[in-house]
Design a protein around this motif. Sequence first.
Motif, PDB file in Angstrom:
ATOM      1  N   ASP A   1       4.470 -36.827 -42.083  1.00  0.00           N
ATOM      2  CA  ASP A   1       3.116 -36.836 -42.628  1.00  0.00           C
ATOM      3  C   ASP A   1       2.446 -38.192 -42.407  1.00  0.00           C
ATOM      4  O   ASP A   1       3.094 -39.202 -42.114  1.00  0.00           O
ATOM      5  CB  ASP A   1       3.200 -36.537 -44.129  1.00  0.00           C
ATOM      6  CG  ASP A   1       1.943 -35.876 -44.675  1.00  0.00           C
ATOM      7  OD1 ASP A   1       0.944 -35.784 -43.936  1.00  0.00           O
ATOM      8  OD2 ASP A   1       1.968 -35.448 -45.844  1.00  0.00           O
TER       9      ASP A   1
ATOM     10  N   ASN B   1      -2.890 -36.127 -47.215  1.00  0.00           N
ATOM     11  CA  ASN B   1      -2.551 -34.706 -47.189  1.00  0.00           C
ATOM     12  C   ASN B   1      -3.044 -33.996 -48.443  1.00  0.00           C
ATOM     13  O   ASN B   1      -2.438 -34.110 -49.516  1.00  0.00           O
ATOM     14  CB  ASN B   1      -1.032 -34.550 -47.066  1.00  0.00           C
ATOM     15  CG  ASN B   1      -0.621 -33.120 -46.778  1.00  0.00           C
ATOM     16  OD1 ASN B   1      -1.363 -32.183 -47.029  1.00  0.00           O
ATOM     17  ND2 ASN B   1       0.582 -32.954 -46.261  1.00  0.00           N
TER      18      ASN B   1
ATOM     19  N   LEU C   1       2.743 -29.404 -43.379  1.00  0.00           N
ATOM     20  CA  LEU C   1       2.621 -30.319 -42.252  1.00  0.00           C
ATOM     21  C   LEU C   1       2.470 -29.454 -41.015  1.00  0.00           C
ATOM     22  O   LEU C   1       3.249 -28.518 -40.806  1.00  0.00           O
ATOM     23  CB  LEU C   1       3.857 -31.213 -42.126  1.00  0.00           C
ATOM     24  CG  LEU C   1       4.149 -32.187 -43.275  1.00  0.00           C
ATOM     25  CD1 LEU C   1       5.392 -33.015 -42.965  1.00  0.00           C
ATOM     26  CD2 LEU C   1       2.962 -33.093 -43.536  1.00  0.00           C
TER      27      LEU C   1
ATOM     28  N   ASP D   1       7.037 -35.589 -46.013  1.00  0.00           N
ATOM     29  CA  ASP D   1       5.649 -35.484 -46.465  1.00  0.00           C
ATOM     30  C   ASP D   1       5.246 -36.724 -47.261  1.00  0.00           C
ATOM     31  O   ASP D   1       6.042 -37.644 -47.458  1.00  0.00           O
ATOM     32  CB  ASP D   1       5.418 -34.197 -47.264  1.00  0.00           C
ATOM     33  CG  ASP D   1       6.334 -34.079 -48.482  1.00  0.00           C
ATOM     34  OD1 ASP D   1       6.623 -35.107 -49.112  1.00  0.00           O
ATOM     35  OD2 ASP D   1       6.761 -32.950 -48.804  1.00  0.00           O
TER      36      ASP D   1
END
Length: 395
Positions: free
Chosen positions: A380, A386, A356, A334
Amino acid sequence: MAPSNLPAALLLLLLLASSGPLRPTLSGAAPLEPVEVSLVAGAQEKGAVCLDGTPPGYHLQRGSGDGSGSWLVHLEGGGWCSTLKDCSGRRMSVLGSSKFMKPLQFAGHGIFDSDEIYNPDFYNWNKVYVRYCDGASFAGDAEGQAQDGTTVYFRGLRIYEAVIGELMEKGLANATQVLFTGCSAGGLATILHCDDFSARFPQQVSVKCFADAGFFLDVKDISGERSFWSFYNRVVQLQTSVAQGLPCQQGPNRELIKSIRTPMFILNSAYDSWQIQNVLLPTSSSPEKTWLSCKDNIRNCNSTQIKVLDEIRNTMINDLKVINDKADWGMFIDSCFTHCQTLFRVSWSSPTSPRLGNKNIAKVVGDWYFGRSQGVKEIDCEYPCNPTCNSLPPP
């Protein structure tokens, strides 16, 4: 069982680890009783001792129901000590002596949670939390003399052997499925010992490894130096005996994972907060004031600094490409500014955990372990793409 000998090249790759990763603790209020520490029987006779010579410890919570034959074995993290002074100092803490080990609260803590809602795949397994008191990722086998004339023991490899041996006698040998895990320095230890651990079980037993924040990068700091290599060399000299003759060589983590045969899952942030703070921006690199602010919290970084951090991300993604050829491996990379994500409900499986592909870490790891999805390899986009990372507090 006598301590196994790690190949020199593998032990050296320990040196891609850091001198003091964050050590997540399993503390805090929770409704269930804490789990007592168990000290390894006959540890002193085996030479399997903490830095101060006390026996190593672990916490075992028995499984129940359909999880009574399944085991989760986790290696604690907690950094490295690279000098006799530093290692000697650790003897007065839980990172160097079992005298300071207290009961741990498993409830509410990520992969150790006993709540099926938050930990649906592993909630009722036998769970083991192996304490870290050797200062070098369960891999050294030597000793030294402190300034006061007392002995400092570097016996991480023997600790690993003794703990696993005792757990086998307590039921691990009869397991039907096993997940071998670790975080940070413990995550690196998981990578190093993965195949050895797996080889202790019959072929029909499902044994897999799961390294959280254990993939450390060999990159230059902002001053253009590989400032950690002097630290790495000190660890080699301290934690290995002269007889082993470990050469000082270099090599990336990707070369190590190429050689591992056991299925493994790699969980890491591409903007790992510890590596940014200690590998890219160590104190020795004399970061400017703006970098100090960025180092503290990625939200304070300007666009130029983010580009530098993106280069770190790209290096990690490139190094992990070797996993693409391993069909039974998985990863979750991530873009959160964090370090170690399995031990906390907020990052493992809460409604606001990082996601994700609309899946949190607990879901992706469970799908990988049980084969519910093919090719579980999630990467990611670049920070700050995100929004689910925003729920995590700064490290």
